[in-house]
Motif scaffolding. Sequence first.
Motif, PDB file in Angstrom:
ATOM      1  N   GLY A  37       0.946  -1.428   0.035  1.00  0.00           N
ATOM      2  CA  GLY A  37       0.077   0.336  -0.568  1.00  0.00           C
ATOM      3  C   GLY A  37       1.047   1.467   0.296  1.00  0.00           C
ATOM      4  O   GLY A  37       0.604   2.128  -0.701  1.00  0.00           O
ATOM      5  N   TYR A  38       2.313   0.770   0.302  1.00  0.00           N
ATOM      6  CA  TYR A  38       2.813   2.331   0.179  1.00  0.00           C
ATOM      7  C   TYR A  38       3.631   2.679  -0.851  1.00  0.00           C
ATOM      8  O   TYR A  38       4.492   3.544  -1.378  1.00  0.00           O
ATOM      9  CB  TYR A  38       3.930   2.426   1.613  1.00  0.00           C
ATOM     10  N   LEU A  39       3.987   1.255  -1.496  1.00  0.00           N
ATOM     11  CA  LEU A  39       4.926   0.937  -2.860  1.00  0.00           C
ATOM     12  C   LEU A  39       4.229   1.741  -3.582  1.00  0.00           C
ATOM     13  O   LEU A  39       5.180   1.703  -4.479  1.00  0.00           O
ATOM     14  CB  LEU A  39       5.502  -0.111  -2.605  1.00  0.00           C
ATOM     15  N   ILE A  40       3.073   1.229  -3.850  1.00  0.00           N
ATOM     16  CA  ILE A  40       2.738   1.718  -5.219  1.00  0.00           C
ATOM     17  C   ILE A  40       2.411   2.860  -5.245  1.00  0.00           C
ATOM     18  O   ILE A  40       2.901   4.025  -6.282  1.00  0.00           O
ATOM     19  CB  ILE A  40       1.292   1.254  -5.036  1.00  0.00           C
ATOM     20  N   PRO A  41       2.495   3.784  -4.586  1.00  0.00           N
ATOM     21  CA  PRO A  41       2.137   5.350  -4.271  1.00  0.00           C
ATOM     22  C   PRO A  41       3.662   6.366  -4.819  1.00  0.00           C
ATOM     23  O   PRO A  41       3.494   6.791  -5.714  1.00  0.00           O
ATOM     24  CB  PRO A  41       1.811   5.971  -3.339  1.00  0.00           C
ATOM     25  N   ILE A  42       4.618   5.082  -3.907  1.00  0.00           N
ATOM     26  CA  ILE A  42       6.328   5.582  -3.741  1.00  0.00           C
ATOM     27  C   ILE A  42       6.598   5.529  -5.385  1.00  0.00           C
ATOM     28  O   ILE A  42       7.467   6.401  -5.723  1.00  0.00           O
ATOM     29  CB  ILE A  42       6.979   4.760  -2.741  1.00  0.00           C
ATOM     30  N   MET A  44       4.731   4.946  -8.045  1.00  0.00           N
ATOM     31  CA  MET A  44       4.372   6.204  -9.194  1.00  0.00           C
ATOM     32  C   MET A  44       5.126   8.016  -9.157  1.00  0.00           C
ATOM     33  O   MET A  44       4.392   7.908 -10.413  1.00  0.00           O
ATOM     34  CB  MET A  44       2.455   6.469  -8.994  1.00  0.00           C
ATOM     35  N   ILE A  45       5.271   7.923  -7.835  1.00  0.00           N
ATOM     36  CA  ILE A  45       5.575   9.430  -8.294  1.00  0.00           C
ATOM     37  C   ILE A  45       7.686   8.853  -8.775  1.00  0.00           C
ATOM     38  O   ILE A  45       7.527   9.742  -9.422  1.00  0.00           O
ATOM     39  CB  ILE A  45       6.162   9.628  -6.609  1.00  0.00           C
ATOM     40  N   VAL A  46       7.802   7.946  -8.635  1.00  0.00           N
ATOM     41  CA  VAL A  46       9.427   7.827  -8.843  1.00  0.00           C
ATOM     42  C   VAL A  46       8.438   7.472 -10.744  1.00  0.00           C
ATOM     43  O   VAL A  46      10.032   8.476 -11.145  1.00  0.00           O
ATOM     44  CB  VAL A  46      10.167   6.339  -8.229  1.00  0.00           C
ATOM     45  N   LEU A  47       7.973   6.714 -10.823  1.00  0.00           N
ATOM     46  CA  LEU A  47       7.752   6.563 -12.408  1.00  0.00           C
ATOM     47  C   LEU A  47       7.055   7.995 -13.626  1.00  0.00           C
ATOM     48  O   LEU A  47       7.762   8.467 -14.458  1.00  0.00           O
ATOM     49  CB  LEU A  47       6.409   5.918 -12.703  1.00  0.00           C
ATOM     50  N   GLY A  48       6.668   9.494 -11.912  1.00  0.00           N
ATOM     51  CA  GLY A  48       5.971  10.121 -12.926  1.00  0.00           C
ATOM     52  C   GLY A  48       7.461  10.918 -12.717  1.00  0.00           C
ATOM     53  O   GLY A  48       7.913  11.700 -13.625  1.00  0.00           O
TER      54      GLY A  48
END
Length: 102
Positions: A37-42, A44-48
């Motif tokens: 649950g915390y890795l997916i938003p992180i 997303m930030i890195v991919l963005g």
Amino acid sequence: MRMDRNKGLAILLIVVGALILLNLIPAFGFLVHEIIGYLIPIAMIVLGYYGVRSGNTVIGWVIMILGLLILMGKLSWLIGPLLAIGLIIFGIALLRGRGRRY
């Protein structure tokens, strides 16, 4: 031991299968669920960020902002008390005369 492409894929499949099995055990499943649950938003930030750096600015910013909003929602249990502590410290500094005058 030489590592080739098939062995890497096999190890990846074993790890994914183990994570799925751990989800069947309540204590470990909850832990894995929280970590992902915390890795997916992180992620997303890195991919963005990589999208913005590579020239896909619109898609990169959209993904990065969505990741930041999701992560802020997940970390709201931490952000609220830290904001309250900051306000208390700032208020004490103003009472003692060390804060900025407006």
